[in-house]
Motif scaffolding. Structure first.
Motif, PDB file in Angstrom:
ATOM      1  N   ASP A  13       0.872  -1.253  -0.089  1.00 49.53           N
ATOM      2  CA  ASP A  13      -0.062   0.070  -0.092  1.00 49.53           C
ATOM      3  C   ASP A  13       0.882   1.402   0.005  1.00 49.53           C
ATOM      4  O   ASP A  13       0.548   2.281  -0.763  1.00 49.53           O
ATOM      5  CB  ASP A  13      -1.026   0.004   1.378  1.00 49.53           C
ATOM      6  N   PHE A  14       1.778   1.383   0.818  1.00 46.73           N
ATOM      7  CA  PHE A  14       2.831   2.328   0.889  1.00 46.73           C
ATOM      8  C   PHE A  14       3.688   2.515  -0.461  1.00 46.73           C
ATOM      9  O   PHE A  14       3.848   3.658  -0.759  1.00 46.73           O
ATOM     10  CB  PHE A  14       3.659   2.341   2.285  1.00 46.73           C
ATOM     11  N   ALA A  17       1.736   4.089  -3.007  1.00 48.12           N
ATOM     12  CA  ALA A  17       1.291   5.379  -2.809  1.00 48.12           C
ATOM     13  C   ALA A  17       2.858   6.193  -2.995  1.00 48.12           C
ATOM     14  O   ALA A  17       2.642   7.179  -3.868  1.00 48.12           O
ATOM     15  CB  ALA A  17       1.039   5.625  -1.136  1.00 48.12           C
ATOM     16  N   ARG A  21       3.425   8.786  -5.885  1.00 52.26           N
ATOM     17  CA  ARG A  21       3.976  10.254  -5.566  1.00 52.26           C
ATOM     18  C   ARG A  21       4.817  10.800  -6.414  1.00 52.26           C
ATOM     19  O   ARG A  21       5.090  12.030  -6.607  1.00 52.26           O
ATOM     20  CB  ARG A  21       4.415  10.465  -4.149  1.00 52.26           C
TER      21      ARG A  21
ATOM     22  N   GLY B  98       3.019  14.269   0.091  1.00 54.57           N
ATOM     23  CA  GLY B  98       2.215  13.541  -0.864  1.00 54.57           C
ATOM     24  C   GLY B  98       1.367  12.496  -0.123  1.00 54.57           C
ATOM     25  O   GLY B  98       0.321  12.013  -1.028  1.00 54.57           O
ATOM     26  N   LEU B  99       1.298  12.159   0.972  1.00 51.54           N
ATOM     27  CA  LEU B  99       0.447  11.489   1.738  1.00 51.54           C
ATOM     28  C   LEU B  99      -0.356  12.122   2.521  1.00 51.54           C
ATOM     29  O   LEU B  99      -0.163  13.471   2.884  1.00 51.54           O
ATOM     30  CB  LEU B  99       1.094  10.489   2.664  1.00 51.54           C
ATOM     31  N   TYR B 110       2.244   0.626  10.410  1.00 50.44           N
ATOM     32  CA  TYR B 110       2.222  -0.339   9.536  1.00 50.44           C
ATOM     33  C   TYR B 110       2.959  -1.661   9.719  1.00 50.44           C
ATOM     34  O   TYR B 110       2.553  -2.731   9.485  1.00 50.44           O
ATOM     35  CB  TYR B 110       2.756   0.081   8.278  1.00 50.44           C
ATOM     36  N   ARG B 139      -3.661  16.358   1.980  1.00 47.67           N
ATOM     37  CA  ARG B 139      -2.154  16.298   1.896  1.00 47.67           C
ATOM     38  C   ARG B 139      -1.462  17.108   2.885  1.00 47.67           C
ATOM     39  O   ARG B 139      -1.762  18.251   2.886  1.00 47.67           O
ATOM     40  CB  ARG B 139      -1.582  16.469   0.683  1.00 47.67           C
TER      41      ARG B 139
END
Lengths: 378, 226
Positions: A13-14, A17, A21, B98-99, B110, B139
């Motif tokens: 998932d990361f 992402a 980006r 960006g997150l 995580y 963001r």
């Protein structure tokens, strides 16, 4: 196990992402990577399919061909030879063949004129290969004129066009009967171009060839297996040429991939520092980057391979066919039978995906094993 | 809770540019207190914080966490301790650009592999408790300085750590936002957490929330009175 799967899901998932980006950079990389795989896979898929096609078509040809040699050059078979061969044990059938080349100045192409062994067309009529029919724009019932080497004009009616399935070896073919052939080329009576022999027992082919060489020392027996091998090496050679031409592209990509994979941007280093500082293990960071490398390289590989498959088997390898297929001057156009050879996919997969994944890992490893306190200092 | 015994920390050891950031630090820090490390630039505050938070190892000396010597542990174990015990709020916040705010908050959890629904709910609650619920999908680079800091605090709290470590938390904030940060600090102390800060902002150093001020100069303790 469930925990492990959940962790991998978070990492993927990361990773996705992260890739999103740096969209432009990653899409560019995937496209260049996919283009390379596309080119390499197109060449290997096409040559492999061509080899299979040639083997399939040649399976119908005679076991042994006999050519007479004069001063090391192919010469006509004089009368009496066929009778002498008939007495060799193991030979099931002997047949004198008549064929020759003709240059057609209209389309600047060479044709192969051949006397049809079975069911020859009636006098004044010919059966033509699909390549020739396409280039001269003819179909059954049309009339074709050729000026012979002696200067006389011959007019034939097209009886039929050969089926496209055999185009690889019949694109430039003109089939006619013996009398028309001899008249067109002024071929001396009783002479043949070569002799086709069928041998009942495949184990005896080499023995028959040895006997032929002994009985007719001025002749050269050619075995079907040898012809097949020659075709294989022609396609191997063509594949080699194409791959050699592509090697510059491979090298350019290798440099690009190495540069991208082996260097880390300041932003990426900063992110690794943050992840480690907030509790990610070195192994988590490396696994995440490994997923990133795998997703990029495997994604690009699948994209490139799929594109190559469509290109070769749905668009008849339009980009590489002139280099790899070339048959006389008339390029055969036929649909290849789709086939994927696992032994060809595996090295391609290995040599594109594996080095990239490794190149990604080295700098990540170095960055990930350093103390994360640097992130504290901004 | 944390004991430092004759701590030395050198950078570029053995090189011509060798530099000793800390020399002979002896200190005991109690749990459930707010301690501020204060001192001029280059006094070794941040280096001390990295040693306390297991982000780096001392060159010499011992760091004990709950009577266990952690100064010689391999990185793998230090990571585990960091994840379970400490939450970090960095001076530059160090959010992943960006997150979204929510993704940033969830990031430290995580590797624990919690079910997604549970983790998301936890992260949303943290953001809501810091008045950032409405900005969770934004963001982080679109957020103001104060909002970014609160996201960083929410991220530090996601694994429910005993100790919160913050480096110059008010350096990039105006007075109003600094006071807001001190309110959050009060809440963290009330929740029973230990807070370790570096700061030379009088607003923080003189705040009633702070139990102890430890002053440093040239890598040595000047004053560590409660």
């Amino acid at each position: 196990m469930r925990l492990w799967i959940a962790r991998q899901r978070y990492l993927i998932d990361f990773t996705l992402a992260s890739l999103a980006r740096r969209k432009t950079k990653n899409i560019g990389l995937v496209l260049v990577f996919a283009l390379l795989v596309f080119a390499l896979a197109s060449v290997t898929l096409l040559t492999s399919a061509l080899r299979q096609e040639a083997a399939r078509v040649l399976a119908q040809s005679p076991e042994v061909l006999l050519q007479r040699m004069v001063a090391g050059r192919h010469d006509l078979i004089p009368p009496g030879y066929i009778e002498r061969i008939g007495r060799i044990r193991g030979v099931q059938q002997v047949e004198g063949r008549l064929w020759g080349y003709y240059y057609d100045a209209v389309v600047k192409a060479n044709y192969t004129f051949q006397v049809a062994a079975d069911d020859p067309p009636p006098a004044g009529r010919i059966v033509v290969g699909p390549g020739l029919a396409r280039f001269r724009g003819v179909q059954a019932g049309n009339v074709l004129s050729f000026r012979s080497y002696s200067g006389k004009l011959f007019t034939f009616t097209v009886d039929a066009v050969l089926p496209a399935e055999s185009e690889l070896v019949s694109a430039d073919l003109v089939l006619l009967n013996e009398a028309d052939f001899r008249a067109f080329f002024d071929y001396p009576a009783g002479h043949f171009t070569d002799i086709a022999l069928s041998v009942a027992n495949p184990q005896e082919v080499r023995t028959v060839a040895t006997k032929l060489a002994a009985a007719l020392p001025d002749s050269r027996p050619i075995l079907r297996d040898e012809v097949l091998r020659t075709y294989q090496s022609i396609f191997d050679w063509r594949e080699g040429i194409a791959l050699a031409l592509l090697s510059a592209a491979i090298l350019a990509f290798a440099i690009l991939a190495w540069d991208k994979a082996s260097g880390l941007s300041a932003e990426e280093k900063r992110e690794i520092g943050i992840l480690k500082a907030i509790g990610w293990e070195t192994g988590d960071v490396i696994r995440m980057k490994l997923w990133e490398g795998m997703l990029v390289s495997l994604g690009a590989f699948l994209l490139g391979y799929l594109a190559a498959y469509v290109h070769v088997f749905h668009f008849s390898a339009a980009l590489f066919a002139p280099v790899l297929k070339g048959w006389a001057v008339l390029y055969p156009s036929f649909t290849l039978v789709p086939a994927i050879d696992g032994l060809q996919v595996a090295p391609l997969l290995f040599f594109t995906v594996f080095p990239y994944a490794v190149a990604v890992l080295v700098p990540i490893w170095r960055a990930a094993i350093t103390d994360p306190d640097a992130v504290m200092r901004g | 809770m944390i004991e430092l015994d004759d701590i030395h920390k050198a950078f570029n050891q053995g090189q011509p540019n060798e530099y000793w950031a800390l020399s002979g630090i002896d200190l005991t820090l109690a749990a459930h207190e707010a301690t501020v490390f204060s001192g001029p630039s280059g006094s070794g505050k941040t280096t001390l914080l990295t040693l306390l938070g297991c982000l780096a190892r001392p060159t010499r000396g011992r760091v004990r966490l709950r009577d266990e010597d952690v100064s010689g542990l391999p990185e793998r174990f230090l990571t585990e301790i960091r994840r379970r015990t400490f939450g970090f709020v960095f001076q530059q916040f160090n959010l992943v650009r960006g997150l979204s705010a929510l993704d940033n908050v969830m990031l430290p959890a995580y590797p624990l592999g919690l079910p997604y629904g549970q983790l998301r709910e936890k992260a949303e609650n943290q953001l809501a408790s810091l008045d950032l619920g409405h900005r969770r999908e934004a963001r982080v680079e679109w957020l103001s300085g104060g909002e970014q800091q609160r996201v960083a605090i929410a991220r530090a709290l996601i694994n429910d750590p005993e100790v919160i470590i913050a480096d110059e938390p008010t350096a990039n904030l105006d007075t109003a936002l600094s006071r807001q940060f001190l309110d959050i600090l009060t809440r963290l102390i009330d929740e029973g957490r230990t807070v370790l800060l570096t700061s030379h902002d009088p607003l923080v150093v003189e705040s009633s929330v702070v139990d102890r001020v430890v002053r440093l100069r040239d890598g040595r303790l000047v004053d560590s009175a409660a």
